[in-house]
Enzyme design. Structure first.
Site, short mmCIF file in Angstrom:
data_model
loop_
_atom_site.label_atom_id
_atom_site.label_comp_id
_atom_site.label_asym_id
_atom_site.label_seq_id
_atom_site.Cartn_x
_atom_site.Cartn_y
_atom_site.Cartn_z
N GLU A 46 20.10 28.17 32.12
CA GLU A 46 20.02 28.55 33.54
C GLU A 46 19.34 29.90 33.63
O GLU A 46 19.52 30.77 32.77
CB GLU A 46 21.42 28.64 34.16
CG GLU A 46 21.36 29.12 35.60
CD GLU A 46 22.67 29.00 36.36
OE1 GLU A 46 23.73 29.08 35.72
OE2 GLU A 46 22.60 28.85 37.60
N CYS A 247 24.51 27.25 39.18
CA CYS A 247 24.45 27.54 40.62
C CYS A 247 23.02 27.59 41.13
O CYS A 247 22.78 27.42 42.33
CB CYS A 247 25.14 28.86 40.90
SG CYS A 247 26.90 28.81 40.58
N ASN A 382 25.90 20.37 40.84
CA ASN A 382 26.31 21.21 39.71
C ASN A 382 27.82 21.34 39.63
O ASN A 382 28.48 20.55 38.95
CB ASN A 382 25.66 22.60 39.82
CG ASN A 382 26.30 23.60 38.87
OD1 ASN A 382 26.55 23.27 37.71
ND2 ASN A 382 26.61 24.79 39.33
N GLU A 383 28.37 22.27 40.36
CA GLU A 383 29.80 22.59 40.18
C GLU A 383 30.45 22.43 41.55
O GLU A 383 30.91 23.38 42.14
CB GLU A 383 29.89 24.03 39.67
CG GLU A 383 31.19 24.40 39.06
CD GLU A 383 31.20 25.89 38.68
OE1 GLU A 383 31.31 26.19 37.50
OE2 GLU A 383 31.08 26.73 39.58
#
Ligand code: AHR
Length: 663
Positions: A46, A247, A382-383
């Protein structure tokens, strides 16, 4: 703990010679179990901590396209007459700099680029400078290109220089290779506008996409990556490569999400995006952290292929970063608006795998890779957590499955590793029939001690597990010290014992620039010229390089209770090398005597051991001292002449071992 001590404390013996208080680790070698997936251990990239621009991506010029906002000259120092214009040759990056010289007196016009925390160059190495330029008045001008050492007493500061003659009224690309005469870790790039004779005569020149790359990049690619950093990834032998986040996939707002379509095609026309992490530094002025997308999806797929990993792209599900926005899922896409996100997924599969007569497959071929990348996995979201995610992932994942049943879909259980959101997340993923669920846990030592058996009890019939982001964060000591890494090693024996259900695991974050980090610990640190692989890197590498092909059942006579330190072990069979590989971590503060018994083996013929000494809690590898903690391999010499099926060990405190045993 010294290697010699270890060797003295290791001997092969018969199982009959064991004493009652020993830890006995019995490996059932006759019963190779579930396959260890080739994807089992990998990496997660990332762009945080200046991991892309200023890190893996080898571009040395910051704000090369003059697109940073609001200050288009951020990273540049202008002198003389410099003006920013916005009708340049690249519609998605329209800004450029106009340099003008009046020819009066000793005036000079030009630009100095500060690089990312300076520009690192090495003596006798070559650097490719390129620029798009034109002389709008049709009068030939010269661009003097210099590498300078700004903080020196030398009169002119420059140590390497070359001239580029710009002759055309039309935009053209000009290239020159500079051979650096010095090693300087924080050099700068200076450009002077000169007349044809190299003097400050009168004239005008427009410059755009000013670029400087080392010639010697990873695999020699021109739009390439830093060789030392890419090599560190390749050396690990990662089986899976998750990108581009994190993120970053979500963005602070949806407009700011990672848009893979903007990251492919000619680099000059990949539009700049703000980095979602720009505002999370404790100490940096921002905005000065952007994504040039020079390291884009094509480059990620290519790197995956070159380091032998399966690519695992993650795409946005129509929601901006829930974490950043305190769970308000900042203006998520409406259900009708999700078509764009579905298209992003299906078009990406076409880009990676489609034939060259499709729109996106053709772009891949035009970029230099007619053969498909053979993408098999896709992360959707993603999260994320909660109903807004469950609703959206269903729509997006169903549509992708319909179009591409061959692709394995990875959902997420959110940022928590337990509790309500985690549980309903897993339930939703089961209903969704996700192939894998991505779990994240950045947790303290005590959590790891409580979770030795986390996966032993997981449902064997549901989705498989992807431990997609994890690291041991010792409270108050958030850096890459050995004290945390031993817990990662011990915990990973639990991943390996459960390789029937855990199919992927990646530590996070991956990269960090020593002058530009906002999150730590991180796996690999670097400055402009040097790299340091952390103790956590070595733990990951030892698992990845020795993952074997099948799990071997292990019985541990003294399996530590929840919350306790202990000796933890896992074992695999490597059918290609015909080896039993046993990994043992001693998290205790004292030496432990351990016997590894290979059930089903009459005689061990030879064995070697890789030792990772993590006993000095505060020790860490740094760019100044990168080799402090490193694995050491040695032969186990003291094989009992009678033969035997056990290895008796004295395992010093806080140490990790990989035994490779020939039957
Ligand atoms: O790895 C850093 C961040 O941690 C990731 O971007 C996110 O997924 C998690 O919260």
């Amino acid at each position: 703990m010294k290697l010699r001590q270890l060797l003295l404390g290791t001997m092969l013996m018969t199982a009959a010679g064991l004493s009652a208080q020993d830890n006995v680790i019995t490996v059932q070698t006759a019963k190779p179990g579930a396959p260890v997936q080739p994807t089992m251990y990998g990496i997660f990239f990332e762009d945080i901590n200046f991991a892309a621009d200023g890190g893996l991506y080898a571009e040395l010029v910051k704000n090369r396209s003059f697109e940073f906002t609001p200050d288009h000259l951020l990273g540049w120092q202008a002198f003389g007459k410099v003006e920013i214009k916005n009708d340049g040759p690249f519609d998605k990056n329209p800004h450029y700099a106009r340099l003008r010289s009046t020819g009066h007196g000793d005036w000079w016009t030009g630009l100095v680029n500060e690089g990312f925390f300076g520009i690192g160059v090495e003596r006798d190495k070559e650097y490719r400078f390129s620029v798009y330029a034109r002389v709008p008045e049709g009068k030939t001008q010269m661009l003097r290109v210099q590498l300078i050492e700004p903080y020196t007493n030398e009169e002119h500061q420059e140590f390497t220089s070359a001239d580029v003659k710009v002759t055309s009224r039309d935009w053209q690309k000009y290239t020159v290779v500079l051979k650096s005469s010095k090693t300087v870790d924080k050099a700068q790039l200076r450009l002077f506008l000169c007349d044809e004779n190299g003097r400050s005569g009168s004239g005008m020149m427009d410059v755009e996409h000013v670029s400087l790359f080392p010639v010697d990049t990873w695999m020699g690619h021109e739009n390439g990556m830093r060789k030392d950093l890419a090599q560190a990834l390749a050396d690990m032998k990662p089986g899976i490569f998750r990108f581009p986040g994190g993120c970053i996939v979500e963005g602070v707002t949806l407009e700011n999400r990672y848009n893979w379509k903007n990251s492919v095609g000619p680099v000059e026309n990949r539009p700049l995006n703000k980095n979602r992490w720009e505002c999370t530094f404790n100490y940096r002025y921002y905005p000065d952290y952007f994504q040039s997308y020079g390291l884009g999806f094509y480059e990620f797929f290519l790197l995956s292929e070159e380091i032998g990993s399966e690519p695992l792209p993650v795409l946005n599900v129509g929601m901006a970063c829930q974490f950043q926005n305190n769970d308000r899922a900042h203006a998520p896409a409406t259900v009708e608006g999700l078509q764009e996100y579905i298209d992003d997924c299906n078009d990406l599969i076409e880009f990676a795998n489609g034939s060259t007569d499709t729109k996106w497959g053709k772009l891949r071929a035009d970029m230099g890779h007619p053969k498909p990348f053979n993408m098999k996995f896709l992360g959707i979201g993603n999260e994320q957590w909660g109903e807004p995610y469950f609703k959206r992932v269903k729509i997006v994942a169903d549509a992708v499955r319909k179009a591409h049943p061959e692709i394995k879909i990875i959902g997420t259980s959110g940022p928590d590793a337990e509790g309500h959101n985690f549980e309903i997340g897993w339930e939703a993923m089961k209903r969704q029939k996700a192939d894998l669920v991505d779990e994240h846990f950045y947790r303290p030592i005590s959590w790891f001690q409580n979770e030795w058996q986390r996966y032993d009890k997981y449902d064997r019939k549901g989705p498989k597990v992807f431990a997609g982001e994890y690291a041991c964060h010792d409270r108050g000591k958030k850096y890459n010290h050995a004290g945390a890494s031993i817990y990662e090693a011990a915990f990973m024996t639990g991943l390996e014992r459960n390789a029937d259900i855990v199919h992927m695991a990646t530590y996070a974050p991956l990269f960090s620039h020593v002058d530009g980090w906002q999150w730590r610990p991180d796996m690999i640190w670097y400055d402009n010229l040097r790299v340091a692989c952390s103790a956590s890197y070595w733990v990951q590498a030892l698992f990845a390089q020795n993952k074997g092909t099948n799990v071997l059942p292990v019985k541990n006579s003294n399996f530590p209770q929840k919350g306790e330190d202990g000796v933890l072990a896992s074992a695999v069979w490597d059918k290609d090398k015909q080896e039993v590989i046993v990994k043992v971590a001693n998290t205790c503060n004292e030496q432990k005597s351990v016997n590894i018994v290979l059930e089903g083996v009459k005689k061990i013929s030879s064995a070697s051991v890789i030792t990772l000494d993590l006993s000095q809690y505060d020790q860490e590898n740094t760019v100044d001292n990168p080799h402090l903690i490193e694995p050491k391999e040695s032969k186990v010499e003291s094989i009992s002449p009678q033969g035997g099926n056990a290895i008796a060990l004295n395992l010093p405190a806080k140490s990790f071992y990989v035994y490779k045993i020939k039957k």
